[in-house]
Enzyme design. Structure first.
Site, PDB file in Angstrom:
ATOM      1  N   GLY A 289      48.476  43.516  48.180  1.00 28.11           N
ATOM      2  CA  GLY A 289      48.470  42.991  46.820  1.00 28.11           C
ATOM      3  C   GLY A 289      47.657  43.819  45.869  1.00 28.11           C
ATOM      4  N   ALA A 290      48.255  44.116  44.710  1.00 29.13           N
ATOM      5  CA  ALA A 290      47.570  44.900  43.675  1.00 29.13           C
ATOM      6  C   ALA A 290      47.217  44.027  42.488  1.00 29.13           C
ATOM      7  CB  ALA A 290      48.428  46.087  43.239  1.00 29.13           C
ATOM      8  N   GLY A 291      46.739  42.812  42.786  1.00 34.53           N
ATOM      9  CA  GLY A 291      46.160  41.979  41.741  1.00 34.53           C
ATOM     10  C   GLY A 291      44.715  42.389  41.512  1.00 34.53           C
ATOM     11  N   TYR A 292      43.937  41.529  40.881  1.00 29.09           N
ATOM     12  CA  TYR A 292      42.545  41.877  40.568  1.00 29.09           C
ATOM     13  C   TYR A 292      41.739  42.197  41.820  1.00 29.09           C
ATOM     14  CZ  TYR A 292      43.237  40.364  35.741  1.00 29.09           C
ATOM     15  OH  TYR A 292      43.672  40.258  34.450  1.00 29.09           O
TER      16      TYR A 292
ATOM     17  N   ASN B 225      52.220  46.654  47.747  1.00 33.21           N
ATOM     18  CA  ASN B 225      52.504  45.764  46.623  1.00 33.21           C
ATOM     19  C   ASN B 225      54.006  45.690  46.399  1.00 33.21           C
ATOM     20  OD1 ASN B 225      51.125  44.124  44.515  1.00 33.21           O
ATOM     21  ND2 ASN B 225      52.305  45.410  43.116  1.00 33.21           N
TER      22      ASN B 225
ATOM     23  N   VAL C  57      55.703  41.871  51.596  1.00 32.74           N
ATOM     24  CA  VAL C  57      55.078  41.415  52.840  1.00 32.74           C
ATOM     25  C   VAL C  57      55.785  40.141  53.291  1.00 32.74           C
ATOM     26  CG1 VAL C  57      52.941  40.655  53.942  1.00 32.74           C
ATOM     27  CG2 VAL C  57      52.865  42.411  52.163  1.00 32.74           C
TER      28      VAL C  57
ATOM     29  N   GLU D  35      45.507  28.875  26.384  1.00 33.73           N
ATOM     30  CA  GLU D  35      45.716  30.200  25.793  1.00 33.73           C
ATOM     31  C   GLU D  35      47.177  30.409  25.404  1.00 33.73           C
ATOM     32  OE1 GLU D  35      42.140  33.022  27.288  1.00 33.73           O
ATOM     33  OE2 GLU D  35      43.848  32.902  28.657  1.00 33.73           O
TER      34      GLU D  35
ATOM     35  N   ALA E 146      39.965  35.803  37.463  1.00 39.01           N
ATOM     36  CA  ALA E 146      39.979  37.262  37.547  1.00 39.01           C
ATOM     37  C   ALA E 146      38.567  37.798  37.764  1.00 39.01           C
ATOM     38  CB  ALA E 146      40.575  37.843  36.259  1.00 39.01           C
TER      39      ALA E 146
ATOM     40  N   LYS F  66      36.612  38.643  23.597  1.00 36.08           N
ATOM     41  CA  LYS F  66      37.722  38.532  24.553  1.00 36.08           C
ATOM     42  C   LYS F  66      38.468  39.855  24.659  1.00 36.08           C
ATOM     43  CE  LYS F  66      40.504  35.721  27.048  1.00 36.08           C
ATOM     44  NZ  LYS F  66      41.384  36.675  27.684  1.00 36.08           N
TER      45      LYS F  66
END
Length: 397
Positions: free
Chosen positions: A10-13, A37, A81, A171, A314, A374
């Site tokens: 996984g290429a998340g945070y 990923n 995966v 948001e 995150a 932000k």
């Protein structure tokens, strides 16, 4: 002698931060690092609500993985995966032979938490990936385009229901507040014809956030036409809208669910004990009883000093990735690992282009000041993964 194999899923945070930190810290030929990923890109999950509303180009939140990695340090495998086998120390992929590992970092993110709401998966939209947010944007625009051609269902075409009033929900609503007037001008629709309803089962929006700032956020959004249904669970989502507890029905052509996540199902399928799909990791971010299996990001479960679970953010995943990479390097060099402890750097929630709320440096901030903070926080992430060139490429107001 074969090099130790570190496989990051996984290429998340969490996964990406682990990988880019490893390639900085490891010497050449010290370990064989592989990042797996599904897509050739990383997307900035905390920004997905903006392209979903149509206030930001989807390409802004997309970063090509190949541009972040040094090929001599990290091998990138684009694949899905399908299974993790902790006993054989293998990762099974859809298109390739299984990958063997000595150390596994599981950062494959989460799945939507529907809380058993009937019809939600079939009839609602989810802010979860780039293709999904493009679909939401195009759907909303199409609904507005049909307004003057459809006498029978005019009201529901312009009614948007957002389920969940956590960070993503609030948001997203804030971005819609900015986007709706533009859509009304584009399609010749009076603004007062549009309904934007935010539904939350909890007794407050942004649960756990500072009460004064929550009050500011609600007042700001209500002044811009948002209707809140607080302490009101959704009981069913239908093709025609939602049914709330108590029987109230809201006819809507657009229902977007943001009401929570659960851990990735691959962990349960691997025989690992979870709570809502998340693993209660030890102080080194390992699966209990597995010295070679680490979990970061949304699928990890960590408790604070009061015994409450930290929300999957995150900021949490980024710190986990940084810490884990240092621990893995220590292991490879015969050293000892250090326990992980989350340190909150503050919290910020956007309310649209010009306003936000948050706590930074121990102070409450709101309005344009919070909005600027932000943006700076967003740029910081680009700097962490891609240095100044990526930050300057992405930096904009």
């Amino acid at each position: 002698m074969a090099l130790p194999k570190i496989v990051v899923l996984g290429a998340g945070y969490g996964g990406l931060m682990t990988t880019v930190s490893l390639q900085k810290e490891l010497n050449h030929q010290e370990a064989e690092v592989t990042l797996v990923n599904l897509n050739p890109y990383h997307y900035v999950t905390t920004k997905l609500h903006e392209p979903a509303a149509g206030t930001l180009d989807p390409d802004y939140v997309r970063v090509e993985i190949a541009g972040l990695l040094k090929q001599e340090k990290v091998r990138f495998v684009q694949d899905k995966v399908t299974r993790v086998d902790p006993e054989k120390k293998e990762v099974h992929l859809a298109e390739r032979e299984p990958l063997k590992y000595d150390y596994l970092v599981f950062g494959l993110g989460s799945a939507p938490e529907t809380f058993g709401i009937k019809g939600l998966l079939e009839n609602a939209f989810f802010i979860r990936n780039l293709n999904g947010v493009r679909q939401i944007r195009e759907h909303i625009e199409y609904m507005f385009s049909q307004y003057n051609n459809n006498e029978e269902k005019r009201d529901e075409l312009l009614t948007i229901v957002v389920g969940g009033a956590g960070f993503t929900g609030i948001e997203f609503v804030g971005e819609l507040v900015d986007r709706i007037p533009e859509l009304c001008r584009q399609f010749d629709i009076p603004r007062e014809k549009v309904r934007l309803v935010n539904v939350e089962a909890a007794p407050t929006v942004l649960p756990g956030f500072d009460e004064e700032l929550v009050k500011y956020a609600m007042q700001y959004l209500e002044e811009h036409g948002v209707e809140f249904r607080i302490s009101t669970p959704i009981e069913e989502c239908t093709p025609d809208g939602v049914i709330l507890k108590g029987g109230e029905k809201i006819d809507s052509a657009t229902v977007v669910w943001t009401g929570g996540v659960r851990g990735n199902p691959l962990l349960e399928e691997a025989g690992i004990e979870t709570a809502r799909g998340r693993v209660k990791v030890d102080e080194y971010l390992r699966v209990p009883g597995r010295e070679d299996f680490f979990v970061v990001g949304d699928s990890s479960l960590i408790f604070n000093d009061e015994g409450r679970p930290f929300p999957p953010t995150a900021q949490m995943a980024t710190q986990q990735g940084q810490h884990l990479s240092s621990n893995l390097v220590a292991l490879l060099r015969g050293g000892s690992m250090k326990p992980f402890k989350f340190e909150s750097k503050g919290t910020l929630a956007s309310l649209g282009r010009g306003s936000a709320i948050g706590v930074a440096f121990g102070r409450k901030i709101s309005g344009s000041t919070a909005s600027i903070m932000k943006r700076i926080n967003d740029w910081r992430w680009f700097y962490m993964i891609g240095g100044l060139p990526l930050m300057f490429k992405k930096a904009k107001f």
